[in-house]
Structure formats: structure tokens, C-alpha cells
Design an enzyme around this catalytic site. Structure first.
Site, mmCIF file in Angstrom:
data_model
loop_
_atom_site.group_PDB
_atom_site.id
_atom_site.type_symbol
_atom_site.label_atom_id
_atom_site.label_comp_id
_atom_site.label_asym_id
_atom_site.label_seq_id
_atom_site.Cartn_x
_atom_site.Cartn_y
_atom_site.Cartn_z
ATOM 1 N N ASN A 279 89.438 35.521 -35.408
ATOM 2 C CA ASN A 279 89.224 35.512 -36.860
ATOM 3 C C ASN A 279 88.740 36.855 -37.384
ATOM 4 O O ASN A 279 88.963 37.184 -38.548
ATOM 5 C CB ASN A 279 88.216 34.403 -37.204
ATOM 6 C CG ASN A 279 87.625 34.574 -38.588
ATOM 7 O OD1 ASN A 279 88.244 34.238 -39.595
ATOM 8 N ND2 ASN A 279 86.428 35.166 -38.666
ATOM 9 N N TYR A 344 96.706 46.812 -43.736
ATOM 10 C CA TYR A 344 96.339 45.401 -43.527
ATOM 11 C C TYR A 344 97.595 44.532 -43.382
ATOM 12 O O TYR A 344 97.689 43.691 -42.471
ATOM 13 C CB TYR A 344 95.498 44.954 -44.725
ATOM 14 C CG TYR A 344 94.915 43.567 -44.621
ATOM 15 C CD1 TYR A 344 93.808 43.313 -43.821
ATOM 16 C CD2 TYR A 344 95.461 42.510 -45.354
ATOM 17 C CE1 TYR A 344 93.261 42.035 -43.754
ATOM 18 C CE2 TYR A 344 94.922 41.237 -45.296
ATOM 19 C CZ TYR A 344 93.820 41.004 -44.493
ATOM 20 O OH TYR A 344 93.277 39.734 -44.433
HETATM 21 P P1 NAD Z 1 84.472 38.575 -43.755
HETATM 22 O O1 NAD Z 1 84.494 40.042 -43.982
HETATM 23 O O2 NAD Z 1 83.595 37.728 -44.620
HETATM 24 O O3 NAD Z 1 84.113 38.264 -42.238
HETATM 25 C C1 NAD Z 1 84.712 38.941 -41.168
HETATM 26 C C2 NAD Z 1 83.764 38.952 -39.990
HETATM 27 O O4 NAD Z 1 84.416 39.666 -38.925
HETATM 28 C C3 NAD Z 1 82.443 39.675 -40.279
HETATM 29 O O5 NAD Z 1 81.342 38.892 -39.867
HETATM 30 C C4 NAD Z 1 82.558 40.963 -39.465
HETATM 31 O O6 NAD Z 1 81.311 41.475 -39.010
HETATM 32 C C5 NAD Z 1 83.440 40.518 -38.301
HETATM 33 N N1 NAD Z 1 84.089 41.647 -37.652
HETATM 34 C C6 NAD Z 1 84.716 42.707 -38.249
HETATM 35 N N2 NAD Z 1 85.112 43.588 -37.312
HETATM 36 C C7 NAD Z 1 84.762 43.059 -36.103
HETATM 37 C C8 NAD Z 1 84.899 43.514 -34.768
HETATM 38 N N3 NAD Z 1 85.471 44.696 -34.488
HETATM 39 N N4 NAD Z 1 84.414 42.742 -33.772
HETATM 40 C C9 NAD Z 1 83.816 41.557 -34.035
HETATM 41 N N5 NAD Z 1 83.641 41.095 -35.289
HETATM 42 C C10 NAD Z 1 84.116 41.828 -36.305
HETATM 43 O O7 NAD Z 1 85.998 38.114 -43.858
HETATM 44 P P2 NAD Z 1 86.637 36.681 -44.168
HETATM 45 O O8 NAD Z 1 87.054 36.639 -45.570
HETATM 46 O O9 NAD Z 1 85.781 35.587 -43.644
HETATM 47 O O10 NAD Z 1 87.988 36.791 -43.303
HETATM 48 C C11 NAD Z 1 88.125 36.283 -41.990
HETATM 49 C C12 NAD Z 1 89.548 36.525 -41.525
HETATM 50 O O11 NAD Z 1 90.471 35.937 -42.432
HETATM 51 C C13 NAD Z 1 89.938 37.999 -41.416
HETATM 52 O O12 NAD Z 1 90.798 38.187 -40.317
HETATM 53 C C14 NAD Z 1 90.690 38.225 -42.707
HETATM 54 O O13 NAD Z 1 91.584 39.313 -42.618
HETATM 55 C C15 NAD Z 1 91.408 36.911 -42.877
HETATM 56 N N6 NAD Z 1 91.819 36.607 -44.252
HETATM 57 C C16 NAD Z 1 90.903 36.396 -45.225
HETATM 58 C C17 NAD Z 1 91.355 36.099 -46.521
HETATM 59 C C18 NAD Z 1 90.409 35.814 -47.644
HETATM 60 O O14 NAD Z 1 90.879 35.527 -48.743
HETATM 61 N N7 NAD Z 1 89.104 35.850 -47.472
HETATM 62 C C19 NAD Z 1 92.721 36.044 -46.779
HETATM 63 C C20 NAD Z 1 93.608 36.277 -45.753
HETATM 64 C C21 NAD Z 1 93.147 36.543 -44.486
#
Ligand code: NAD
Length: 439
Positions: A279, A344
Site C-alpha cells: 500500500n 505517478y
Molecule cells: P498516505 O500518504 O496517507 O499514506 C501513505 C503511507 O505510506 C504513509 O504512512 C507513508 O509514510 C508510507 N510510505 C511512504 N513511503 C514509504 C516507504 N518507502 N516505505 C514504507 N512506507 C512508506 O497515502 P494514502 O492516501 O493512504 O494512499 C495509500 C496508497 O493508495 C498509495 O499507494 C497511494 O498511491 C494509493 N492511492 C491513493 C489514492 C487516494 O485518493 N488517497 C488514490 C489512488 C491511489
């Protein structure tokens, strides 16, 4: 983060005003809760064409009784027997008279067959079901969803039907999901003793689980009985510990981009791992003309390269046990593309490629399924940081006219991680309310 417009349209004067102005009318979605685990109302089972499926046992276990005189919570249209254009008329004939009776937040699930490469009439008619499903999803309204499941074996599709016919799939619409045949030996995926805790006795690792979607995924897998390992970068260790403590799991402070991340995970889990959720993800948005190489590299590294590297290591070392599940996180930006997100979009499209290629081999060689969730606009800190106008557009530009919640992605992940979902492999399931982009 709060969607004030959704709250406004939930009041009578707000609804009156926004209707008069021709603005979107998002419905309050019914989501899963312990108090409300099933949809309210009955199930209508219809058929178009001549079906050979025996759906009754699988449908009986969805927890929704047959629709009587009360409201209809869900319609399942078995169109697996539709083999030509003439039989498509039966799709219209079956659904046209009943659609009005489907309750708000209700479900329409169309069942189709795999396309027959030796019969282009069957293939045309079956492909027609996709255009039909996606169009109906866009017009049905009132928080109702429409999805298509292609299947050959009703028993193998049971976990998928249970998910789609429940409040857990509130933000999944316009999707086409392929379910393969049941695999032998069935002993690899034993029926869980407690259906409410299907993951009990299993260990699940969620990367990036200190907050946002990852935290919700860890919470949902723990609800389903898994022992969760909450992994996040060392800077987020305190938050990761807090989440792990709340869920009775353990925290693992680790940057997934570390070259030895796979080995460190294997070392932390000497008894092995059953569910691996990739994730963790980052955005570093800029148009390509303004994008320094570091922004490109860091996004590709976190979102894709580290996913490939650690997956390879954990499969090779046998840390992921047979019957295991990998769920990676793509994004609709990786499917439709998004201005300012070439890095991205590339990384998330790469995740789709990884899943499609690895899934059949991982299942054959390791007994592990590989799928992806592709979230659309989900209400998190990531999207709260998006400028207001773009945020509003992102929220509304989907068939449900609202953003999803982290729980929506978490429930979809939990379905893919379910021990009974072994026939769901190589799928990329969008959790996007049927986003108008890339839908
Ligand atoms: P967020 O930024 O709230 O959380 C992401 C988490 O990943 C954070 O806790 C961060 O510290 C951790 N992280 C980042 N780099 C890391 C690394 N190198 N090693 C370990 N941990 C790491 O993001 P979110 O909105 O909860 O998104 C979660 C996933 O869903 C991501 O892959 C994001 O691309 C994807 N996503 C989110 C959305 C959205 O609308 N929020 C849409 C499409 C995809």
C-alpha cells in the site's frame, strides 16, 4: 477532509436547492458496520439465455433472503448463457421491469461467461454485457452499483458474490471481475472455522499502514482475524506503533526502498506470511517539463521498484506461504493518466503490468494470488492536500458523485485477501465509484 457538499445534499433544503441548480446529487452510501452487516431487503435472481450455472447455494450464503413483496436490495442477472445478439434482448426484458424497485444503495450484479475465442457471436454478445454494465452504472443513481462478474464456476465465485452483494462494496461500481475455476487441492484454502474471522491464524503485512488507506486496511484485516504487521518508514514509527497496539499486531519500522527490505521482512516474520499488501505510495506532482529527475526517481522507486523487489524476494525465500495473497495498490491515475502525474501514472501503470504478468506464475509456482486495487478519489490526507477546485472535481466526477473512504479500499482488499478468493487472480479492481476518468 469532510465532504460538506455531501452533507448539504443530505438535508431537505440542500437537496431542493442543489436539484434546482442542476448540481450532482450524491446519495449517502450504506457501508458495512457490525450492526448492519448485510443489505436491507431481498435478492432477485434473474436469468437471460440458457444458463448452466447452479447459483442457488452461493446466493443462499450471501445472507440476503429472496425478494418477496418487500424492497429489493440486490438483483443478480445470470447472463452466462447469452450466446448471441438475440439473447441480449432477454437482458433488457429481465432488468427493465425491476430496476425501479431496487432500493437506494442496492446492487445489480450481472454474471457473464468468458469470451469464446472460437465463437465471435458469443464473444460479441458477452462483450456487450460490459458496455451494458458500465452504462447502467452511470445512469442508475441513488447510490446503487452495477458490476459484471465473468465466471465458469458458481462455487469459486462465492466470495466475490458475497462481497459485491454486501455493504462492503459500496464504492465499487462499473467493474468487470473475472473469476477462474476452483483450484485443487482445495486443502490449500480451507474453509475458515469462523466465517466472521476468515483470516484467523493468518499473518498480514500492510506497508504504509501508519495512516490513511493502509491504516484502514490493517484495521479491516485485523477485524477479519489476521495478525497484522503495520509497516511504515522509521519517521512514522510512533504512529505505526499506535495503530499496531490498537489492533493487537506488531509494528515494523522499515523503508520499503531499502535494498534489503525483503530480507528484513523475512527476518521479522520467521513463521512466514500469508497476506502481503503493498500500500505504501507517494506522489511528487509536477508537469514533466518542470520535473526534476529526483521527483521521477523517488516515485518510481517507492511505488514500483520496491514493490517488484520485495515481492520477488518474499516469493523466492518462501516467506509467503502457499495459499497466500498479494494485493498491490495501483490507481486510476495509472489507468486514465493524470496531468502533473507522469511519474505517478507510470508507477501505478507499472503495478498493473506486474499484477497481470506475475499472477498466473505466482499461483502455479507458489500457490499465491496476485491482484491490485486501483483507488479513485479517496478521502485521505493525500487528497486533502489537493487544491480545492481540483479536489471538488475529483470528488464529484464519478457515478456516485462523491469520494470514497479508506474503508472502501480496505474492504475490497479484504475480499481479495479472503481464503476463499483463490480463484480471483490477476485482477485490477477499481475502487472509484465508477470514476468518469478511465472507467
Ligand atoms: P498516505 O500518504 O496517507 O499514506 C501513505 C503511507 O505510506 C504513509 O504512512 C507513508 O509514510 C508510507 N510510505 C511512504 N513511503 C514509504 C516507504 N518507502 N516505505 C514504507 N512506507 C512508506 O497515502 P494514502 O492516501 O493512504 O494512499 C495509500 C496508497 O493508495 C498509495 O499507494 C497511494 O498511491 C494509493 N492511492 C491513493 C489514492 C487516494 O485518493 N488517497 C488514490 C489512488 C491511489
Amino acid at each position: 477532509m469532510a465532504d460538506r457538499y455531501l452533507r448539504l445534499t443530505g438535508t431537505a433544503p440542500g437537496r431542493f436547492l442543489t436539484r434546482r441548480l442542476g448540481l450532482p446529487q450524491p446519495a449517502a452510501l450504506t457501508r458495512w458496520s457490525a450492526e448492519r452487516p448485510t443489505l436491507d431487503g431481498g435478492l432477485l435472481h434473474l436469468t437471460a439465455g440458457r444458463s448452466a450455472l447452479d447459483l442457488a447455494p452461493a446466493l443462499a450464503r450471501t445472507g440476503i433472503g429472496p425478494a418477496g413483496s418487500g424492497s429489493t436490495a440486490a438483483v443478480v442477472l445470470d447472463a452466462t448463457g447469452v450466446r448471441d445478439v438475440e439473447a441480449l434482448a432477454e437482458v433488457h426484458a429481465a432488468l427493465h421491469p425491476v430496476l425501479r424497485s431496487v432500493a437506494s444503495s442496492g446492487r445489480v450484479v450481472v454474471l457473464g461467461a468468458p469470451l469464446d475465442p472460437a465463437d465471435h457471436h458469443q464473444a460479441a454478445a458477452q462483450q456487450a454485457l460490459e458496455g451494458f454494465t458500465r452504462s447502467l452504472g452511470k445512469e442508475i443513481g441513488r447510490g446503487r452499483t452495477v458490476n459484471l462478474v465473468r465466471l465458469t464456476d458458481a462455487a469459486a465465485a462465492e466470495s466475490t458474490l458475497r462481497f459485491l452483494l454486501s455493504p462492503k462494496s459500496a464504492y465499487v461500481s462499473g467493474q468487470v471481475i473475472e473469476v477462474g475455476a476452483a483450484r485443487e487441492p482445495a486443502t490449500e484454502e480451507p474453509t475458515p472455522a469462523d466465517p466472521d474471522r476468515p483470516l484467523s491464524g493468518r499473518t498480514a503485512l500492510v506497508t504504509g499502514a501508519a495512516r490513511g488507506i493502509g491504516e484502514a486496511v490493517a484495521e479491516t484485516l485485523a477485524r477479519d482475524g489476521a495478525r497484522v504487521v503495520v509497516l511504515d518508514v522509521p519517521q512514522a514509527e510512533q504512529d505505526a506503533r499506535r495503530v499496531a497496539e490498537r489492533l493487537g499486531g506488531t509494528a515494523l519500522a522499515l523503508d520499503m526502498t531499502a535494498a534489503d527490505a525483503g530480507a528484513r521482512i523475512a527476518e521479522a516474520l520467521p513463521d512466514g506470511l500469508d497476506v502481503l499488501i503493498h500500500n505504501a505510495g507517494i506522489t511528487r506532482d509536477r508537469r514533466l517539463v518542470n520535473m526534476p529527475a529526483e521527483r521521477w526517481i523517488s516515485v518510481l522507486e517507492v511505488n514500483l521498484a520496491s514493490v517488484l523487489r520485495t515481492t520477488d524476494a518474499l516469493l523466492k525465500e518462501g516467506t509467503l506461504r502457499r495459499g497466500g495473497r498479494i494485493v498491490a495498490t495501483a490507481s486510476i491515475a495509472g489507468i486514465a493518466g493524470n496531468a502533473g502525474q507522469t511519474n505517478y501514472g507510470a508507477s501505478k501503470a507499472g503495478v498493473v503490468g506486474l499484477v497481470r504478468s506475475l499472477a498466473p506464475r505466482a499461483l502455479d509456482e507458489h500457490g499465491v494470488t496476485v491482484n491490485a486495487v486501483a483507488p479513485g478519489f479517496i478521502e485521505t490526507k493525500m487528497t486533502a492536500a489537493v487544491p480545492l477546485f481540483i479536489r471538488e472535481a475529483g470528488r464529484r466526477m464519478n457515478s456516485l458523485a462523491q469520494g470514497g473512504l479508506p474503508a472502501d479500499v480496505a474492504e475490497t482488499t479484504a475480499w481479495l485477501a479472503h481464503p476463499a478468493s483463490g480463484a480471483v487472480n490477476g485482477q485490477v479492481v477499481r475502487v472509484c465509484g465508477q470514476s468518469l476518468l478511465g472507467a
